[in-house]
Scaffold this active site. Structure first.
Site, PDB file in Angstrom:
ATOM      1  N   SER A   5      13.870   1.235  -6.617  1.00 59.15           N
ATOM      2  CA  SER A   5      14.413   0.623  -5.466  1.00 59.15           C
ATOM      3  C   SER A   5      14.637  -0.818  -5.687  1.00 59.15           C
ATOM      4  CB  SER A   5      13.566   0.580  -4.166  1.00 59.15           C
ATOM      5  OG  SER A   5      12.268   0.314  -4.605  1.00 59.15           O
ATOM      6  N   GLU A   7      14.791  -4.819  -4.287  1.00 59.93           N
ATOM      7  CA  GLU A   7      14.997  -6.019  -3.500  1.00 59.93           C
ATOM      8  C   GLU A   7      15.806  -7.063  -3.314  1.00 59.93           C
ATOM      9  OE1 GLU A   7      10.754  -6.810  -2.240  1.00 59.93           O
ATOM     10  OE2 GLU A   7      10.981  -8.786  -1.944  1.00 59.93           O
ATOM     11  N   GLY A  98       3.572 -11.880   6.251  1.00 56.61           N
ATOM     12  CA  GLY A  98       4.337 -13.081   6.147  1.00 56.61           C
ATOM     13  C   GLY A  98       3.121 -14.220   5.806  1.00 56.61           C
ATOM     14  N   ASP A  99       3.869 -15.319   5.426  1.00 52.89           N
ATOM     15  CA  ASP A  99       3.106 -16.459   5.275  1.00 52.89           C
ATOM     16  C   ASP A  99       3.955 -17.649   6.043  1.00 52.89           C
ATOM     17  OD1 ASP A  99       1.229 -15.776   3.063  1.00 52.89           O
ATOM     18  OD2 ASP A  99       3.061 -15.508   1.870  1.00 52.89           O
ATOM     19  N   ALA A 113      -0.882  -7.579   9.023  1.00 48.70           N
ATOM     20  CA  ALA A 113       0.187  -6.517   8.934  1.00 48.70           C
ATOM     21  C   ALA A 113      -0.165  -5.108   9.544  1.00 48.70           C
ATOM     22  CB  ALA A 113       0.268  -6.449   7.359  1.00 48.70           C
ATOM     23  N   TYR A 135      -2.242  -5.239  -3.496  1.00 49.83           N
ATOM     24  CA  TYR A 135      -2.194  -6.519  -4.526  1.00 49.83           C
ATOM     25  C   TYR A 135      -3.160  -5.891  -5.469  1.00 49.83           C
ATOM     26  CZ  TYR A 135       0.041  -8.968  -0.559  1.00 49.83           C
ATOM     27  OH  TYR A 135       0.855  -9.312   0.417  1.00 49.83           O
ATOM     28  N   HIS A 139      -5.095 -10.437  -3.088  1.00 51.03           N
ATOM     29  CA  HIS A 139      -4.122 -11.169  -2.256  1.00 51.03           C
ATOM     30  C   HIS A 139      -4.859 -12.624  -2.544  1.00 51.03           C
ATOM     31  CE1 HIS A 139      -2.900 -13.302   1.269  1.00 51.03           C
ATOM     32  NE2 HIS A 139      -1.867 -12.790   0.823  1.00 51.03           N
ATOM     33  N   GLN A 166       2.256  -6.387  -5.203  1.00 56.45           N
ATOM     34  CA  GLN A 166       2.686  -7.860  -5.655  1.00 56.45           C
ATOM     35  C   GLN A 166       2.865  -7.507  -7.351  1.00 56.45           C
ATOM     36  OE1 GLN A 166       4.307 -10.389  -5.513  1.00 56.45           O
ATOM     37  NE2 GLN A 166       2.912 -11.363  -4.160  1.00 56.45           N
ATOM     38  N   PHE A 206       5.852 -19.689  -8.559  1.00 56.19           N
ATOM     39  CA  PHE A 206       5.717 -18.447  -7.743  1.00 56.19           C
ATOM     40  C   PHE A 206       4.481 -17.738  -7.886  1.00 56.19           C
ATOM     41  CE2 PHE A 206       9.920 -15.822  -7.236  1.00 56.19           C
ATOM     42  CZ  PHE A 206      10.528 -17.113  -6.246  1.00 56.19           C
TER      43      PHE A 206
HETATM   44  P1  FAD Z   1      -2.048  -8.634   5.318  1.00 55.96           P
HETATM   45  O1  FAD Z   1      -2.155  -6.960   4.765  1.00 55.96           O
HETATM   46  O2  FAD Z   1      -2.158  -8.882   6.779  1.00 55.96           O
HETATM   47  O3  FAD Z   1      -3.458  -9.375   4.518  1.00 55.96           O
HETATM   48  C1  FAD Z   1      -3.094 -10.506   4.453  1.00 55.96           C
HETATM   49  C2  FAD Z   1      -4.615 -11.295   3.951  1.00 55.96           C
HETATM   50  O4  FAD Z   1      -5.465 -10.980   5.223  1.00 55.96           O
HETATM   51  C3  FAD Z   1      -5.463 -10.586   2.841  1.00 55.96           C
HETATM   52  O5  FAD Z   1      -5.948 -11.641   2.059  1.00 55.96           O
HETATM   53  C4  FAD Z   1      -6.198  -9.608   3.437  1.00 55.96           C
HETATM   54  O6  FAD Z   1      -7.179  -9.118   2.665  1.00 55.96           O
HETATM   55  C5  FAD Z   1      -6.826 -10.362   4.601  1.00 55.96           C
HETATM   56  N1  FAD Z   1      -6.999  -9.462   5.924  1.00 55.96           N
HETATM   57  C6  FAD Z   1      -6.037  -8.346   6.193  1.00 55.96           C
HETATM   58  N2  FAD Z   1      -6.736  -7.817   7.321  1.00 55.96           N
HETATM   59  C7  FAD Z   1      -7.977  -8.396   7.591  1.00 55.96           C
HETATM   60  C8  FAD Z   1      -8.749  -8.223   8.387  1.00 55.96           C
HETATM   61  N3  FAD Z   1      -8.799  -7.444   9.538  1.00 55.96           N
HETATM   62  N4  FAD Z   1     -10.033  -9.253   8.528  1.00 55.96           N
HETATM   63  C9  FAD Z   1      -9.883 -10.294   7.528  1.00 55.96           C
HETATM   64  N5  FAD Z   1      -9.020 -10.459   6.544  1.00 55.96           N
HETATM   65  C10 FAD Z   1      -7.900  -9.461   6.669  1.00 55.96           C
HETATM   66  N6  FAD Z   1       6.624 -12.541   2.803  1.00 55.96           N
HETATM   67  C11 FAD Z   1       7.601 -12.884   3.807  1.00 55.96           C
HETATM   68  O7  FAD Z   1       7.555 -13.733   4.473  1.00 55.96           O
HETATM   69  N7  FAD Z   1       8.699 -11.890   3.722  1.00 55.96           N
HETATM   70  C12 FAD Z   1       9.055 -11.003   2.976  1.00 55.96           C
HETATM   71  O8  FAD Z   1      10.128 -10.450   3.082  1.00 55.96           O
HETATM   72  C13 FAD Z   1       8.008 -10.508   1.923  1.00 55.96           C
HETATM   73  N8  FAD Z   1       8.074  -9.432   1.512  1.00 55.96           N
HETATM   74  C14 FAD Z   1       7.086  -9.061   0.604  1.00 55.96           C
HETATM   75  C15 FAD Z   1       7.462  -7.665  -0.060  1.00 55.96           C
HETATM   76  C16 FAD Z   1       6.347  -7.214  -0.951  1.00 55.96           C
HETATM   77  C17 FAD Z   1       6.501  -6.047  -1.662  1.00 55.96           C
HETATM   78  C18 FAD Z   1       4.926  -8.194  -1.152  1.00 55.96           C
HETATM   79  C19 FAD Z   1       4.050  -7.366  -2.165  1.00 55.96           C
HETATM   80  C20 FAD Z   1       4.858  -9.203  -0.559  1.00 55.96           C
HETATM   81  C21 FAD Z   1       5.946  -9.825   0.496  1.00 55.96           C
HETATM   82  N9  FAD Z   1       5.754 -10.840   1.261  1.00 55.96           N
HETATM   83  C22 FAD Z   1       6.686 -11.372   1.995  1.00 55.96           C
HETATM   84  C23 FAD Z   1       4.524 -11.922   1.125  1.00 55.96           C
HETATM   85  C24 FAD Z   1       3.502 -11.467   1.956  1.00 55.96           C
HETATM   86  O9  FAD Z   1       3.855 -11.728   3.393  1.00 55.96           O
HETATM   87  C25 FAD Z   1       2.375 -12.231   1.753  1.00 55.96           C
HETATM   88  O10 FAD Z   1       1.797 -11.818   0.427  1.00 55.96           O
HETATM   89  C26 FAD Z   1       1.154 -12.617   2.563  1.00 55.96           C
HETATM   90  O11 FAD Z   1       0.298 -13.419   2.323  1.00 55.96           O
HETATM   91  C27 FAD Z   1       0.302 -11.219   3.034  1.00 55.96           C
HETATM   92  O12 FAD Z   1       1.264 -10.328   3.493  1.00 55.96           O
HETATM   93  P2  FAD Z   1       0.459  -8.835   3.811  1.00 55.96           P
HETATM   94  O13 FAD Z   1       1.614  -8.108   4.647  1.00 55.96           O
HETATM   95  O14 FAD Z   1      -0.009  -8.238   2.548  1.00 55.96           O
HETATM   96  O15 FAD Z   1      -0.728  -9.241   4.660  1.00 55.96           O
END
Ligand code: FAD
Length: 274
Positions: A5, A7, A98-99, A113, A135, A139, A166, A206
């Protein structure tokens, strides 16, 4: 060849749109299972992702998956966006936290997420195939690797069908992560995210931000080629193609390429893998 795939990110002007069209047309020859389009933080590109996904479906005939993040959208905005994606024919979503752009913006109504995945499932049942992020090198904001793995599992428990990692350049980090995820009860496909190397300076920046490690031997070798763009490209393609081969031989179910809207670096890798 196993499924692949690609991106893309949403273009913001005519020049970038033309570049994405050229890239999509060229990469179509490699018959991706689907393509995806990122979603910028802060809500500013809310419509860009939707427009890009529509173009990828209608103009290029791809199965296209929008990324959707918790950041910058209220529950109602995210619900409306999901409905629009469904009406546009999308069957697949990449769901992320997201960030927040540094120093600005408000987190959305969903904190993690996993909350977004649960919301998509509650609103749309099994309509969408949901991918989440994971990750192998942990992460950057996670308390530790085990907590990060637990949080990954919570996204799968909330209804994710698969995960994309990642990027990384150390295959062992991926294999160990998959073993640990399986031992923790995660049974969905874990697809390696592959970052082709085209601009080493940008990659270093990055990687610092997202916590991906560039092995010392690779950094030193790339640096040794200095400004010789052609030899950097050749080395980078060989190294990443070798990584891809090893991942597939070791059982990776598929590969997801972060194209950065450029065909050439991804094509160079795929052509070396034939
Ligand atoms: P989560 O799974 O929510 O995790 C975020 C952090 O919180 C982690 O450190 C996790 O350990 C921690 N955590 C999760 N749940 C809990 C909880 N209940 N209590 C305490 N801590 C917790 N970013 C964008 O803005 N747009 C995009 O389109 C985008 N595409 C991406 C595509 C891929 C394949 C990847 C790998 C990353 C992408 N990102 C994107 C980056 C991503 O948004 C960041 O890495 C972000 O910081 C974490 O997203 P996540 O969905 O993994 O978060």
């Amino acid at each position: 060849m196993r499924p692949i795939s690609f991106e893309f990110y949403p273009p913001k002007n005519d020049e970038q749109r033309a570049q994405l069209d050229r890239t999509a047309a060229r990469l179509k020859a490699y018959r991706p299972e689907y393509v995806s389009c990122t979603f910028g933080a802060g809500g500013s590109t809310l419509s860009y992702t939707g427009d890009t996904v529509r173009g990828l479906i209608e103009d290029h005939g791809f199965d296209a998956a929008p990324h959707l993040s918790c950041v910058g959208g209220t529950r109602a905005e995210i619900a409306a966006l999901l409905q629009r994606y469904r009406e546009a024919g999308c069957r697949r979503i990449v769901a992320l936290r997201g960030d927040l752009p540094s120093g600005m913006g408000q987190p959305g109504e969903f904190r993690y997420a996993a909350d977004l995945v649960a919301f998509i499932r509650a609103e749309h049942g099994d309509h969408f195939h949901i991918e989440v992020a994971c990750y192998p090198e942990t992460h950057p904001q996670a308390e530790d690797a085990l907590a990060d793995l637990r949080h990954f599992k919570s996204k799968v428990d909330a209804g994710a069908n698969g995960a994309i990692t990642q990027y990384f350049y150390n295959a062992d980090a991926y294999f160990r992560f998959v073993d640990e995820a399986r031992a923790a009860g995660v049974d969905v496909p874990i697809v390696p995210g592959i970052m082709p190397i085209s601009n080493f300076t940008q990659l270093k920046r990055f990687s610092e931000a997202c916590g991906a490690e560039i092995p010392r031997w690779l950094a030193k070798r790339l640096a040794a080629h200095g400004d010789d763009v052609e030899s950097v490209r050749k080395l980078a393609a060989e190294v990443v193609a070798g990584l891809c081969r090893r991942l597939l031989e070791g059982g990776a179910p598929s590969l997801h390429f972060y194209t950065l809207n450029m065909a050439r670096p991804t094509v160079a890798i795929l052509d070396l893998m034939d």
